[in-house]
Enzyme design. Structure first.
Site, PDB file in Angstrom:
ATOM      1  N   LYS A 153     -27.302  -5.737   2.498  1.00  0.00           N
ATOM      2  CA  LYS A 153     -26.829  -5.877   3.879  1.00  0.00           C
ATOM      3  C   LYS A 153     -25.915  -7.099   4.082  1.00  0.00           C
ATOM      4  CE  LYS A 153     -30.178  -2.626   5.402  1.00  0.00           C
ATOM      5  NZ  LYS A 153     -31.564  -2.398   5.084  1.00  0.00           N
TER       6      LYS A 153
ATOM      7  N   TYR B  11     -40.217  -1.371   4.060  1.00  0.00           N
ATOM      8  CA  TYR B  11     -39.310  -0.481   3.325  1.00  0.00           C
ATOM      9  C   TYR B  11     -38.592  -1.294   2.276  1.00  0.00           C
ATOM     10  CZ  TYR B  11     -35.345   2.698   2.448  1.00  0.00           C
ATOM     11  OH  TYR B  11     -34.409   3.520   1.866  1.00  0.00           O
TER      12      TYR B  11
ATOM     13  N   ASP C  38     -38.517  -9.462  -0.237  1.00  0.00           N
ATOM     14  CA  ASP C  38     -37.405  -8.552  -0.011  1.00  0.00           C
ATOM     15  C   ASP C  38     -36.678  -9.044   1.248  1.00  0.00           C
ATOM     16  OD1 ASP C  38     -35.622  -6.565   0.570  1.00  0.00           O
ATOM     17  OD2 ASP C  38     -37.049  -4.910   0.334  1.00  0.00           O
TER      18      ASP C  38
END
Ligand SMILES: *Cc1c(COP(=O)(O)O)cnc(C)c1O
Length: 433
Positions: free
Chosen positions: A268, A145, A240
């Protein structure tokens, strides 16, 4: 245990006002066939719901809260920052300080650009890669994702896996025409694509520690192959690290594997619980961004002082004392993994607990834990729903989807972990059915 009276009441009101009553789909508890708890407050490793019930939390706001909820030093720093103004729309010292921390910790990053989410970070890094190479095609891997940018919403992890939506409505086929999706851990498929279309490929994009559709540990050889092939055909390798960055170690997964990506994306943990994303790489690449170069990217709230402060305070704690925080997270992770595995074994299941540092995942199927999204058995969802409910009953809050991982924080002490293991012993029996 179902949600309490007050949570149910809030949920009814929320559902009239917001689709499924939530601001992000997995939160709705649909994939565990239940209703969400509304959180009233949180501290350390515990959350308290709207009905005053307390739970040990393994969601950690889906990854950012590596110091735990309401870490006193983060709260104090954020309050001080907010009192000085929450956003200037002009450069501030806090951006410089956070950038310095990132550049000092990550050897392959010379410059960063701050944004407000992981989605923005990846979307912008891909644009930069296309701008730098003058090519259009992006290779991604199924189960990874990368946020919800249109062209990356193809075979994209938990939120979509859970609902069996291969892609999203509202994304024109032409938008994903330049996106090639390959299975993880498939050397032949990757070789074939690079051989046939290598000269069209702007970037190969991967979560080096895929953690959005289970925790799919990759063989180092596979990641090294991506590096070599990208170098060979002039494509950029984008790691990522929105989850793994500053979670698995100071230099993220790149540091752990000893692989140097061309661009890295963050989110995050780097925001310590406030909205921050970032992407970075060598000066020669980053200087293609406006206003120095032709690749445009901007943001009204980017680099705002309050969010930067939460990031700074979090990274300072993680990077202090030669990485003592990461050793502690690893120790806690090993203790939890070992205890949970015994609980699953004692319940005579053949399931396993997968771990990468402070990230854990319950692979509720027999055999070796999967390395590919395609190898996750759909039946895990049913087992997970039972386990999830049994754990909530026993005061342990896991993400409401079989495809989501568990996050540990420095606020999870040995007592909390032992409490969790004890709860798992009962819950595993319930889950086995
Ligand atoms: C969470 C996540 C994103 C998206 O970040 P948001 O802040 O939710 O937009 C991108 N990539 C990975 C690997 C993620 O886990």
């Amino acid at each position: 245990m179902s949600a309490g009276e007050r949570s149910r009441e809030l949920y009814r009101r929320a559902c009239r006002l917001m689709p499924a009553g939530v601001s992000s789909p997995v939160r709705a508890f649909r994939s565990v066939s239940s209703e969400p708890l509304f959180v009233a407050s949180a501290a350390g490793c515990r959350i308290t719901d709207a009905d005053g019930r307390e739970y040990l939390d393994y969601v950690g706001s889906w990854g950012p809260l590596i110091l735990g909820h309401a870490a006193p030093e983060v709260v104090a720093a954020v309050c001080r920052a907010a009192a000085k103004g929450t956003s200037y729309g002009a450069p501030c010292a806090e951006e410089v300080e956070l950038a310095e921390l990132v550049v000092a910790a990550v050897p392959h990053i010379e410059m960063v650009r701050f944004v407000s989410s992981g989605t923005e970070a990846v979307m912008s890094a891909v644009r930069l890669a296309r701008g730098v190479t003058g090519r259009d095609v992006v290779v991604k891997f199924s189960g990874c994702y990368h946020g919800h940018a249109d062209h990356l919403l193809v075979s994209a992890g938990s939120g979509l896996a859970t609902f069996s939506i291969p892609s999203s409505a509202g994304v024109p086929a032409s938008f994903t025409a330049h996106t090639i999706v390959l299975p993880l851990d498939d050397v032949d498929a990757f070789h074939a694509v690079m051989r046939d279309r290598g000269q069209e490929i702007a970037a190969v994009l991967i979560e080096p520690i895929p953690a959005n559709a289970g925790l799919l540990e990759q063989r180092p050889e596979f990641l090294h192959l991506l590096r070599d092939e990208c170098t060979g055909c002039g494509a950029l390798l984008i790691f990522d690290e929105v989850i793994s960055g500053f979670r698995v170690g100071p230099a993220g997964a790149a540091g752990a594997y000893g692989i140097t990506p061309d661009l890295t994306t963050y989110g995050k943990v780097i925001g310590g619980g406030l909205p921050v994303g970032a992407y970075g790489g060598p000066r020669s690449t980053m200087e293609h961004l406006a206003p120095l170069g032709p690749v445009y990217q901007a943001g009204t709230l980017s680099g705002n002082p309050v969010a930067m402060t939460a990031g700074i305070t979090t990274l300072q704690r993680l990077l202090a004392d030669g990485g003592a925080a990461y050793r502690e997270l690893d120790r806690l992770g090993a203790r939890l993994q070992c205890g949970l595995q015994s609980a699953l074994d004692d319940a005579a299941t053949s399931w396993s607990v997968v771990r990468a540092g402070s990230i854990l995942w319950l692979s509720l199927q027999p055999g070796q834990p999967p390395r590919r999204y395609e190898d996750i058995d759909a039946s895990v969802a049913i087992r997970y729903a039972r386990l999830h409910a049994a754990l909530l009953d026993r005061g342990v809050y896991l993400a409401p989807s079989a495809y989501e991982v568990m996050f540990l924080s420095l606020a999870h002490d040995d007592r909390a972990i032992d409490e969790t293991i004890a709860a798992f012993h009962d819950a595993a029996l319930a889950a086995r059915g």
